[in-house]
Scaffold this motif. Structure first.
Motif, PDB file in Angstrom:
ATOM      1  N   GLY A  39       0.783  -1.232   0.000  1.00 12.16           N
ATOM      2  CA  GLY A  39       0.000   0.000   0.000  1.00 12.16           C
ATOM      3  C   GLY A  39       0.816   1.283   0.000  1.00 12.16           C
ATOM      4  N   LEU A  63       2.246   4.197  -1.587  1.00 13.80           N
ATOM      5  CA  LEU A  63       1.953   4.900  -2.836  1.00 13.80           C
ATOM      6  C   LEU A  63       3.232   5.380  -3.530  1.00 13.80           C
ATOM      7  CD1 LEU A  63      -0.489   5.639  -4.523  1.00 13.80           C
ATOM      8  CD2 LEU A  63      -0.565   7.837  -3.373  1.00 13.80           C
ATOM      9  N   PHE A  88       4.551   2.551  -5.435  1.00 15.70           N
ATOM     10  CA  PHE A  88       3.732   2.336  -6.634  1.00 15.70           C
ATOM     11  C   PHE A  88       4.114   3.352  -7.715  1.00 15.70           C
ATOM     12  CE2 PHE A  88      -0.092   3.435  -9.082  1.00 15.70           C
ATOM     13  CZ  PHE A  88      -0.267   2.228  -9.744  1.00 15.70           C
ATOM     14  N   GLU A  89       4.343   4.587  -7.305  1.00 19.41           N
ATOM     15  CA  GLU A  89       4.736   5.620  -8.273  1.00 19.41           C
ATOM     16  C   GLU A  89       6.067   5.251  -8.934  1.00 19.41           C
ATOM     17  OE1 GLU A  89       4.672   9.567  -6.709  1.00 19.41           O
ATOM     18  OE2 GLU A  89       5.259  10.478  -8.608  1.00 19.41           O
ATOM     19  N   VAL A 144       5.346   2.872 -11.628  1.00 11.13           N
ATOM     20  CA  VAL A 144       4.742   3.570 -12.780  1.00 11.13           C
ATOM     21  C   VAL A 144       5.842   4.224 -13.616  1.00 11.13           C
ATOM     22  CG1 VAL A 144       3.199   5.435 -13.495  1.00 11.13           C
ATOM     23  CG2 VAL A 144       2.541   3.946 -11.603  1.00 11.13           C
ATOM     24  N   VAL A 145       6.749   4.924 -12.942  1.00  6.45           N
ATOM     25  CA  VAL A 145       7.821   5.627 -13.658  1.00  6.45           C
ATOM     26  C   VAL A 145       8.688   4.631 -14.438  1.00  6.45           C
ATOM     27  CG1 VAL A 145       9.938   6.985 -13.340  1.00  6.45           C
ATOM     28  CG2 VAL A 145       7.864   7.587 -12.076  1.00  6.45           C
ATOM     29  N   PHE A 167      -2.387   1.142 -15.414  1.00  7.41           N
ATOM     30  CA  PHE A 167      -1.778   1.377 -14.097  1.00  7.41           C
ATOM     31  C   PHE A 167      -2.828   1.406 -12.981  1.00  7.41           C
ATOM     32  CE2 PHE A 167       1.812   2.977 -16.706  1.00  7.41           C
ATOM     33  CZ  PHE A 167       2.749   2.065 -16.241  1.00  7.41           C
ATOM     34  N   HIS A 209      -2.673  -1.161  -9.908  1.00  8.89           N
ATOM     35  CA  HIS A 209      -2.783  -0.799  -8.490  1.00  8.89           C
ATOM     36  C   HIS A 209      -3.853  -1.645  -7.796  1.00  8.89           C
ATOM     37  CE1 HIS A 209      -4.129   1.697  -5.048  1.00  8.89           C
ATOM     38  NE2 HIS A 209      -2.839   1.835  -4.892  1.00  8.89           N
ATOM     39  N   ARG A 222       0.879   9.730 -15.808  1.00  5.68           N
ATOM     40  CA  ARG A 222       1.246   9.410 -14.419  1.00  5.68           C
ATOM     41  C   ARG A 222       0.417  10.210 -13.426  1.00  5.68           C
ATOM     42  NH1 ARG A 222       6.699  11.523 -13.419  1.00  5.68           N
ATOM     43  NH2 ARG A 222       7.057  10.569 -15.438  1.00  5.68           N
ATOM     44  N   VAL A 279      -3.074   8.880 -13.275  1.00 12.79           N
ATOM     45  CA  VAL A 279      -3.115   7.596 -12.540  1.00 12.79           C
ATOM     46  C   VAL A 279      -3.050   7.840 -11.038  1.00 12.79           C
ATOM     47  CG1 VAL A 279      -1.785   5.505 -12.031  1.00 12.79           C
ATOM     48  CG2 VAL A 279      -2.131   6.196 -14.387  1.00 12.79           C
ATOM     49  N   LEU A 280      -2.090   8.654 -10.622  1.00 11.21           N
ATOM     50  CA  LEU A 280      -1.913   8.864  -9.174  1.00 11.21           C
ATOM     51  C   LEU A 280      -3.109   9.599  -8.572  1.00 11.21           C
ATOM     52  CD1 LEU A 280       1.906   9.687  -9.156  1.00 11.21           C
ATOM     53  CD2 LEU A 280       0.795   7.573  -8.432  1.00 11.21           C
ATOM     54  N   VAL A 295      -5.766   6.984  -8.153  1.00  8.29           N
ATOM     55  CA  VAL A 295      -5.442   6.067  -7.050  1.00  8.29           C
ATOM     56  C   VAL A 295      -5.692   6.758  -5.712  1.00  8.29           C
ATOM     57  CG1 VAL A 295      -3.525   4.903  -5.900  1.00  8.29           C
ATOM     58  CG2 VAL A 295      -3.845   4.638  -8.352  1.00  8.29           C
ATOM     59  N   ARG A 296      -5.239   8.024  -5.603  1.00  8.44           N
ATOM     60  CA  ARG A 296      -5.438   8.746  -4.331  1.00  8.44           C
ATOM     61  C   ARG A 296      -6.921   8.941  -4.060  1.00  8.44           C
ATOM     62  NH1 ARG A 296      -0.869  12.158  -6.018  1.00  8.44           N
ATOM     63  NH2 ARG A 296       0.933  11.368  -4.908  1.00  8.44           N
ATOM     64  N   GLU A 348      -8.376   5.749  -2.896  1.00 10.81           N
ATOM     65  CA  GLU A 348      -8.004   5.422  -1.511  1.00 10.81           C
ATOM     66  C   GLU A 348      -8.749   6.308  -0.521  1.00 10.81           C
ATOM     67  OE1 GLU A 348      -3.792   5.148  -0.997  1.00 10.81           O
ATOM     68  OE2 GLU A 348      -3.859   3.125  -1.820  1.00 10.81           O
ATOM     69  N   ARG A 375     -12.141   4.952  -0.275  1.00  9.91           N
ATOM     70  CA  ARG A 375     -12.111   3.698   0.493  1.00  9.91           C
ATOM     71  C   ARG A 375     -11.940   3.988   1.988  1.00  9.91           C
ATOM     72  NH1 ARG A 375      -7.894  -0.661  -1.429  1.00  9.91           N
ATOM     73  NH2 ARG A 375      -6.556   0.684  -0.267  1.00  9.91           N
TER      74      ARG A 375
END
Lengths: 179, 170
Positions: free
Chosen positions: A12, A14, A17-18, A21-22, A50, A54, B67, B70-71, B74-75, B78, B81
């Motif tokens: 978990g 992040l 995870f980034e 991705v990179v 992506f 995740h 990117r 995506v982030l 995801v944030r 979360e 959630r």
């Protein structure tokens, strides 16, 4: 990719995870671009890959190789997006391609060739296109392609030979028609 | 073998995918077939054009955009959630509270026991003589302390018989 990064991302983290991705965004984006042919579609596909990554990262078995798993996910996402796009429209060749053939500049001719090849790729049956892109553009071996596509090496060889012949025929017909 | 089969082999051979045992047969066929040689040359050209796609540029800005999207997703996911989780905890706590309240009953206050009352059944006088019933053990009634008064009513309302027993039964 470092196992530690993967483990942290699975837990978990992040930032980890980034990092993933990179490390993989270029590969995912280019594969998607080659499979779908359009940059906007490739962006959507890469984003979806992506996000799915995740969501499913927790299920990834670390004993398996990560790259084929990511390729498979990319191919599946592109298949879904490609089917959706085909339902929405059938795009003809862009007008700019015809003008470029008349351009005497060498670079312009090369760019024209690339556009034709991309259009030829777009017209291939889905499975043949995936096999060809993974083998000839991503540089995977026939065995790796078979593993990514959940197929056999014999089937992959049949798909890539058929795809190369169709692509050659499409390009030849196009250039012969323009000359 | 027809050229059709060799066409597929040529398409594999141009990228080195044809097994060696077939490559020899193809080479011999190509020596004899102008059409297949032309096809091989044409395929090499189209494959070169295909490989040129490997050089297709990708801008950093394009990758950064993906990117960031995506982030952000995801944030946001979360955060949603986490919000759900928080509400789930609140809901679970409320459920436990309601369940606890519905199961809880106040303990009833115990009433003091009623005073002991001795009851003695008076024997009914036998009118018709009969054989005595076999003796059956009967629990001995508790007798309150002090003298016991027994009132015997007869068929004649004018005649009432009283016995008084002391503590010794006398």
């Amino acid at each position: 990719m470092e196992d530690l990064t993967l483990r942290r991302a699975k837990a978990g983290d992040l930032a980890a995870f980034e990092e993933i991705v990179v490390q993989h965004e270029r590969q995912v984006f280019l594969t998607a671009l080659r499979l779908l042919g359009r940059r906007e579609d490739a962006q959507d596909a890469a984003q979806e890959v992506f996000i799915r990554l995740h969501r499913h990262l927790g299920r990834f078995d670390e004993d398996r190789e990560f790259a084929p798993w990511l390729y498979r996910m990319t191919v599946n996402v592109c298949r879904d997006i490609g089917r959706k796009r085909r339902r929405e429209e059938t795009a003809p060749l862009e007008e700019g391609t015809a003008r470029a053939v008349e351009d005497p500049h060498v670079e312009a001719v090369a760019a024209e060739r690339r556009r034709i090849v991309k259009e030829g790729l777009r017209r291939l049956p889905e499975k043949e296109r995936a096999a060809l892109v993974l083998r000839d553009l991503e540089g995977l071996t026939t065995r790796e392609v078979a593993r990514v596509l959940g197929s056999t090496e014999t089937t992959v060889r049949s798909q890539i030979s058929s795809a190369r012949l169709k692509l050659r025929k499409f390009a030849e017909r196009y250039f012969r028609g323009r000359s | 073998m027809t050229c059709g089969r060799f066409e597929r082999w040529i398409a594999l051979e141009v990228e080195g995918d044809l097994p060696a045992r077939k490559a020899g047969r193809l080479a011999r066929h190509l020596e004899a077939c102008d059409g297949c040689r032309e096809l091989a040359a044409s395929l090499r050209a189209s494959q070169a054009a295909l490989r040129a796609l490997r050089e297709e540029p990708v801008s950093e800005a394009e990758l950064r955009l993906v990117r960031q999207r995506v982030l952000a997703c995801v944030r946001a996911g979360e955060a949603v959630r986490a919000g759900w989780l928080r509400w789930a905890w609140v809901g679970a706590a409320a459920l436990v509270l309601v369940a606890g309240l519905s199961l809880w009953r106040p303990r009833p206050v115990e009433a003091p026991p009623p005073p002991a009352v001795a009851r003695v059944e008076a024997p009914i006088p036998a009118v018709v003589p009969s054989e005595p019933a076999p003796a059956r053990p009967r629990p001995k009634p508790e007798r309150p302390a002090g003298p016991l008064l027994v009132r015997l009513e007869t068929a004649d309302p004018q005649v009432v018989i009283y016995w008084i027993f002391d503590e010794n039964g006398g």
